[in-house]
Scaffold this motif. Structure first.
Motif, PDB file in Angstrom:
ATOM      1  N   ILE A 159      -5.426 -14.384  -5.528  1.00  0.00           N
ATOM      2  CA  ILE A 159      -4.258 -15.062  -6.229  1.00  0.00           C
ATOM      3  C   ILE A 159      -3.028 -14.218  -6.121  1.00  0.00           C
ATOM      4  O   ILE A 159      -2.248 -14.833  -6.178  1.00  0.00           O
ATOM      5  CB  ILE A 159      -4.643 -14.766  -7.950  1.00  0.00           C
ATOM      6  CG1 ILE A 159      -3.634 -15.916  -8.573  1.00  0.00           C
ATOM      7  CG2 ILE A 159      -4.667 -13.241  -8.369  1.00  0.00           C
ATOM      8  CD1 ILE A 159      -3.891 -17.169  -8.409  1.00  0.00           C
ATOM      9  N   GLY A 160      -2.971 -12.980  -5.924  1.00  0.00           N
ATOM     10  CA  GLY A 160      -1.739 -12.080  -5.740  1.00  0.00           C
ATOM     11  C   GLY A 160      -1.185 -12.670  -4.499  1.00  0.00           C
ATOM     12  O   GLY A 160      -0.082 -12.719  -4.351  1.00  0.00           O
ATOM     13  N   ALA A 161      -1.981 -12.624  -3.496  1.00  0.00           N
ATOM     14  CA  ALA A 161      -1.385 -13.321  -2.117  1.00  0.00           C
ATOM     15  C   ALA A 161      -0.899 -14.652  -2.093  1.00  0.00           C
ATOM     16  O   ALA A 161       0.221 -14.989  -1.652  1.00  0.00           O
ATOM     17  CB  ALA A 161      -2.627 -13.116  -0.776  1.00  0.00           C
ATOM     18  N   ALA A 162      -1.583 -15.664  -2.948  1.00  0.00           N
ATOM     19  CA  ALA A 162      -1.012 -16.966  -3.112  1.00  0.00           C
ATOM     20  C   ALA A 162       0.000 -16.910  -3.819  1.00  0.00           C
ATOM     21  O   ALA A 162       1.097 -17.572  -3.455  1.00  0.00           O
ATOM     22  CB  ALA A 162      -2.083 -17.597  -3.597  1.00  0.00           C
ATOM     23  N   MET A 163       0.365 -16.072  -4.886  1.00  0.00           N
ATOM     24  CA  MET A 163       1.541 -16.241  -5.550  1.00  0.00           C
ATOM     25  C   MET A 163       2.738 -15.310  -4.904  1.00  0.00           C
ATOM     26  O   MET A 163       3.923 -15.600  -5.325  1.00  0.00           O
ATOM     27  CB  MET A 163       1.304 -15.343  -6.977  1.00  0.00           C
ATOM     28  CG  MET A 163       0.399 -16.151  -8.089  1.00  0.00           C
ATOM     29  SD  MET A 163       1.307 -17.618  -8.410  1.00  0.00           S
ATOM     30  CE  MET A 163       2.672 -16.889  -9.521  1.00  0.00           C
ATOM     31  N   GLY A 168       2.542  -9.672  -2.865  1.00  0.00           N
ATOM     32  CA  GLY A 168       1.102 -10.513  -3.122  1.00  0.00           C
ATOM     33  C   GLY A 168      -0.167  -9.743  -2.778  1.00  0.00           C
ATOM     34  O   GLY A 168      -1.279  -9.531  -3.627  1.00  0.00           O
ATOM     35  N   ARG A 169      -0.208  -9.045  -1.745  1.00  0.00           N
ATOM     36  CA  ARG A 169      -1.075  -8.380  -1.222  1.00  0.00           C
ATOM     37  C   ARG A 169      -1.282  -7.111  -1.934  1.00  0.00           C
ATOM     38  O   ARG A 169      -2.287  -6.332  -2.200  1.00  0.00           O
ATOM     39  CB  ARG A 169      -1.139  -7.912   0.327  1.00  0.00           C
ATOM     40  CG  ARG A 169      -1.197  -9.425   1.260  1.00  0.00           C
ATOM     41  CD  ARG A 169      -1.436  -9.145   2.682  1.00  0.00           C
ATOM     42  NE  ARG A 169      -1.614 -10.311   3.310  1.00  0.00           N
ATOM     43  CZ  ARG A 169      -2.799 -10.935   3.450  1.00  0.00           C
ATOM     44  NH1 ARG A 169      -3.737 -10.420   2.896  1.00  0.00           N
ATOM     45  NH2 ARG A 169      -2.945 -12.332   4.083  1.00  0.00           N
ATOM     46  N   LEU A 170      -0.180  -6.367  -2.414  1.00  0.00           N
ATOM     47  CA  LEU A 170       0.035  -5.238  -3.008  1.00  0.00           C
ATOM     48  C   LEU A 170      -0.642  -5.569  -4.334  1.00  0.00           C
ATOM     49  O   LEU A 170      -1.627  -4.583  -5.052  1.00  0.00           O
ATOM     50  CB  LEU A 170       1.405  -4.675  -3.263  1.00  0.00           C
ATOM     51  CG  LEU A 170       2.109  -4.229  -1.806  1.00  0.00           C
ATOM     52  CD1 LEU A 170       3.547  -3.856  -2.379  1.00  0.00           C
ATOM     53  CD2 LEU A 170       1.142  -2.798  -1.467  1.00  0.00           C
ATOM     54  N   TYR A 171      -0.597  -6.652  -5.297  1.00  0.00           N
ATOM     55  CA  TYR A 171      -1.059  -6.935  -6.303  1.00  0.00           C
ATOM     56  C   TYR A 171      -2.603  -7.007  -6.270  1.00  0.00           C
ATOM     57  O   TYR A 171      -2.924  -6.632  -7.168  1.00  0.00           O
ATOM     58  CB  TYR A 171      -0.457  -8.243  -7.205  1.00  0.00           C
ATOM     59  CG  TYR A 171      -1.117  -8.683  -8.150  1.00  0.00           C
ATOM     60  CD1 TYR A 171      -1.018  -8.487  -9.320  1.00  0.00           C
ATOM     61  CD2 TYR A 171      -2.030  -9.813  -7.686  1.00  0.00           C
ATOM     62  CE1 TYR A 171      -1.584  -8.781 -10.353  1.00  0.00           C
ATOM     63  CE2 TYR A 171      -2.818 -10.190  -9.034  1.00  0.00           C
ATOM     64  CZ  TYR A 171      -2.575  -9.799 -10.307  1.00  0.00           C
ATOM     65  OH  TYR A 171      -3.211 -10.155 -11.351  1.00  0.00           O
ATOM     66  N   ASP A 172      -2.852  -7.654  -5.352  1.00  0.00           N
ATOM     67  CA  ASP A 172      -4.597  -7.855  -4.981  1.00  0.00           C
ATOM     68  C   ASP A 172      -5.174  -6.394  -4.931  1.00  0.00           C
ATOM     69  O   ASP A 172      -6.350  -6.486  -5.288  1.00  0.00           O
ATOM     70  CB  ASP A 172      -4.875  -8.928  -3.861  1.00  0.00           C
ATOM     71  CG  ASP A 172      -4.520 -10.104  -4.039  1.00  0.00           C
ATOM     72  OD1 ASP A 172      -4.650 -10.670  -5.167  1.00  0.00           O
ATOM     73  OD2 ASP A 172      -4.178 -10.845  -3.084  1.00  0.00           O
ATOM     74  N   ARG A 173      -4.666  -5.496  -4.330  1.00  0.00           N
ATOM     75  CA  ARG A 173      -5.133  -4.222  -4.305  1.00  0.00           C
ATOM     76  C   ARG A 173      -4.819  -3.321  -5.356  1.00  0.00           C
ATOM     77  O   ARG A 173      -5.777  -2.510  -5.616  1.00  0.00           O
ATOM     78  CB  ARG A 173      -4.626  -3.529  -2.546  1.00  0.00           C
ATOM     79  CG  ARG A 173      -5.186  -2.357  -2.404  1.00  0.00           C
ATOM     80  CD  ARG A 173      -5.023  -1.648  -0.859  1.00  0.00           C
ATOM     81  NE  ARG A 173      -5.587  -0.632  -0.628  1.00  0.00           N
ATOM     82  CZ  ARG A 173      -5.642  -0.171   0.565  1.00  0.00           C
ATOM     83  NH1 ARG A 173      -4.963  -0.742   1.196  1.00  0.00           N
ATOM     84  NH2 ARG A 173      -6.200   1.000   0.753  1.00  0.00           N
ATOM     85  N   PRO A 205       5.267 -11.904   0.354  1.00  0.00           N
ATOM     86  CA  PRO A 205       3.696 -12.218   0.532  1.00  0.00           C
ATOM     87  C   PRO A 205       3.326 -10.747   0.625  1.00  0.00           C
ATOM     88  O   PRO A 205       1.908 -10.613   0.367  1.00  0.00           O
ATOM     89  CB  PRO A 205       3.915 -12.642   2.211  1.00  0.00           C
ATOM     90  CG  PRO A 205       4.980 -13.548   2.237  1.00  0.00           C
ATOM     91  CD  PRO A 205       6.038 -12.969   1.578  1.00  0.00           C
ATOM     92  N   VAL A 206       3.919  -9.568   1.043  1.00  0.00           N
ATOM     93  CA  VAL A 206       3.590  -8.163   1.031  1.00  0.00           C
ATOM     94  C   VAL A 206       3.271  -7.993  -0.388  1.00  0.00           C
ATOM     95  O   VAL A 206       2.320  -7.138  -0.957  1.00  0.00           O
ATOM     96  CB  VAL A 206       4.405  -7.225   1.579  1.00  0.00           C
ATOM     97  CG1 VAL A 206       3.993  -5.932   1.552  1.00  0.00           C
ATOM     98  CG2 VAL A 206       4.731  -7.759   3.104  1.00  0.00           C
TER      99      VAL A 206
END
Length: 546
Positions: free
Chosen positions: A176-180, A363-368, A360-361
């Motif tokens: 969801i983080g990458a998508a958002m 979003g990946r930080l959020y996922d991690r 997009p970066v």
């Protein structure tokens, strides 16, 4: 029916037939075991993780088109004003009418999505937006354009809520983080490139193209949505809460009208004070109605989730500064440094590119790492960038200004989507629609109210500074300035260059103070970011309702 706690979230599975199924954790909760309606425990299906990319791209296009229209039109207002032969106050209703109607229709979007299905609602909204955009471009006078702008705001407001809700329905929680982060390109980047695109079309083509450009995008987006977007079943048993809708719609209308017309009518005038009082009382009536209604229009239980409430507060801080800077920087460049609309847009392109790269970066930080650290780092950059922008003056070089804008935009690109994602992800699936609606409303009201308050501050300061500096320029007596005496000998027109120079310096100082306030808001957001959850977002821990 299995219960869900506020502050927990999960994402529905999409079967090959397009229906929504539920993901249940391997360890059943007491509520699910006692109800007897929970689905058997099973792991998430891998097919879902591979099927959300193309639908997400279609939703980004729709969101981008809707948000872009709120900023691209502003560039064309002076040209439309001259062509229609109307005053500046009258021409401003082209944007004001859109904002007012959008605020009214957003609360009904959640119910419409439940009633007719999100996919169908999105398709009809895209078609409606394209059709009414064409009518706006065909307008021959101000009255018809305002009417069509009101109609355009109806699908425009629905698109924004529908897109946000569908993302949480089709994207797996671990992505969801990458998508958002990608979805944020439509939310934040569109206002950044709107002046560039609008400036080019107005200066080199035709202002009507700012509306016509929506037609092919809307048609292609509709075809793609019909072919790709999955069907998500609605909840047809709920009746429309008309009293609740009247309360919240009238409250949004009164609040947005007061913030839009406050600088013109006077913030302490009876009209503005009555509008603010009406908005407060109508919001209170709406809350009472929601608590008493069996099927409320919006579920206010979302405010029991602390992460969601914190995300709304942070959104207010960042969106207020966002629209203030996007509004005042083009004014400074065109009025203070005499740039054309197209060249003004070119100055704003690098900061828009920074957001394109960093969202997009983020979003990946959020996922991690979760929402806290991206929100903290991004908000600090927003504060630093805004403080650097407060150094603006009539002689500032464009490379220096572009650098400051890029720092500010970097922070916004890193912070905005993790904040929104962390708030809505904390909600149970049953209230995602209401959460998306409240999130969209918060953004709209924060942008309008923040810009109105900062504009009121800027107007007051500009008058005071103009009076103070004018008093120092004496053209009479023993202390008379020789340059002013020479200008007076040329007649009334001889003082025009001095007046323009003084006005530009005063305006630059006023903008500097506005950006200083935006910097303070950024640092306040950084401080509040510590209240957001830290750590990797939990996945698959919550039961879904069957």
């Amino acid at each position: 029916m299995a219960s869900s706690r506020v502050g927990e979230a999960s994402v529905p599975e999409l079967t090959e037939a397009g229906s929504v199924q539920s993901v249940i954790p391997a360890t059943p909760t007491p509520s699910s075991s006692s109800s007897g309606h929970a689905l058997p425990a099973r792991p998430p299906q891998q097919s879902k993780e591979k099927g959300w990319g193309l639908p997400l791209a279609i939703l980004i296009v729709g969101m981008f088109m809707s948000v872009l229209d709120t900023s691209i039109v502003n560039v064309a207002i002076p040209v439309i004003q001259k062509q229609f032969g109307v005053s500046t106050d009258q021409a401003q209703w082209i944007t004001t009418s859109y904002s007012l109607c959008e605020g009214v229709v957003v609360p009904a979007s959640a119910w419409l999505g439940d009633r007719i299905g999100l996919r169908r609602l999105y398709i009809w909204s895209m078609l409606g937006f394209a059709a009414v955009s064409a009518l706006c471009g065909l307008s021959g006078n101000l009255e018809t354009m305002v009417l069509f702008r009101i109609l355009q705001a109806i699908p425009g407001g629905v698109i924004q809520v529908t897109c946000l809700t569908m993302i949480y329905k089709i994207v797996p929680p671990q992505k969801i983080g990458a998508a958002m982060g990608l979805f944020g390109l439509g939310v934040v980047v569109a206002p950044g490139i709107g002046p560039s695109l609008g400036g080019y079309l107005v200066e080199y083509v035709d202002w009507r193209l700012i509306y016509y450009i929506n037609v092919p995008i809307g048609i292609l987006g509709t075809i793609a949505a019909a072919a790709v977007l999955p069907h998500i079943a609605g909840a047809r048993g709920h009746r429309f809460d008309l009293p609740g809708f009247v309360c919240i719609a009238a409250a949004c209308f009164a609040l947005l009208l007061a913030t839009s017309e406050g600088p013109t009518w006077g913030w302490t005038s009876y009209s503005i004070l009555i509008l603010f009082a009406a908005a407060i009382n109508l919001i209170a009536l709406f809350v009472v109605r929601v608590l008493q209604s069996e099927h409320p229009l919006l579920d206010v239980s979302v405010f029991a989730s602390r992460p969601f409430v914190i995300s709304l507060i942070l959104t207010v801080f960042l969106c207020s500064g966002l629209f203030a800077i996007v509004f005042y920087i083009p004014q400074f460049l065109q009025n203070g440094q005499s740039l054309t609309p197209w060249h003004t847009g070119l100055v704003l392109v690098p900061q828009a590119l920074m957001m394109v790269i960093l969202m997009p970066v983020a979003g990946r930080l959020y996922d991690r790492f979760g929402a806290r650290w991206p929100a903290l780092g991004g908000s600090l950059l927003v504060g630093v960038g805004s403080l650097l922008l407060s150094r603006v003056n009539v002689d500032i070089g464009r490379p220096e200004l572009i650098l400051y804008l890029m720092i500010w935009a970097s922070g916004l690109g890193v912070a905005m989507m993790p904040i929104m994602t962390g708030g809505i992800s904390a909600l149970p699936p049953a209230v995602i629609n209401s959460g998306s609606t409240f999130s969209t409303l918060t953004q709209r009201v924060a942008m309008a109210l923040g810009l109105a308050i900062l504009t009121a501050m800027a107007t007051t300061q500009q008058r005071q500074l103009m009076a103070d500096r004018s008093a120092l320029l004496s053209g009479q007596g023993a202390n008379a300035n020789p340059q002013i005496l020479d200008m007076q000998k040329q007649g009334p027109s001889g003082l025009v260059p001095l007046w323009e120079q003084l006005q530009n310096h005063v305006a630059a100082q006023t903008y500097s103070n506005v950006f200083l306030v935006c910097g303070v808001l950024g640092f306040l957001a950084a401080a509040m970011s510590f209240l957001l959850p830290a750590g990797t977002p939990a996945l698959g821990e919550k039961p879904m309702v069957h």
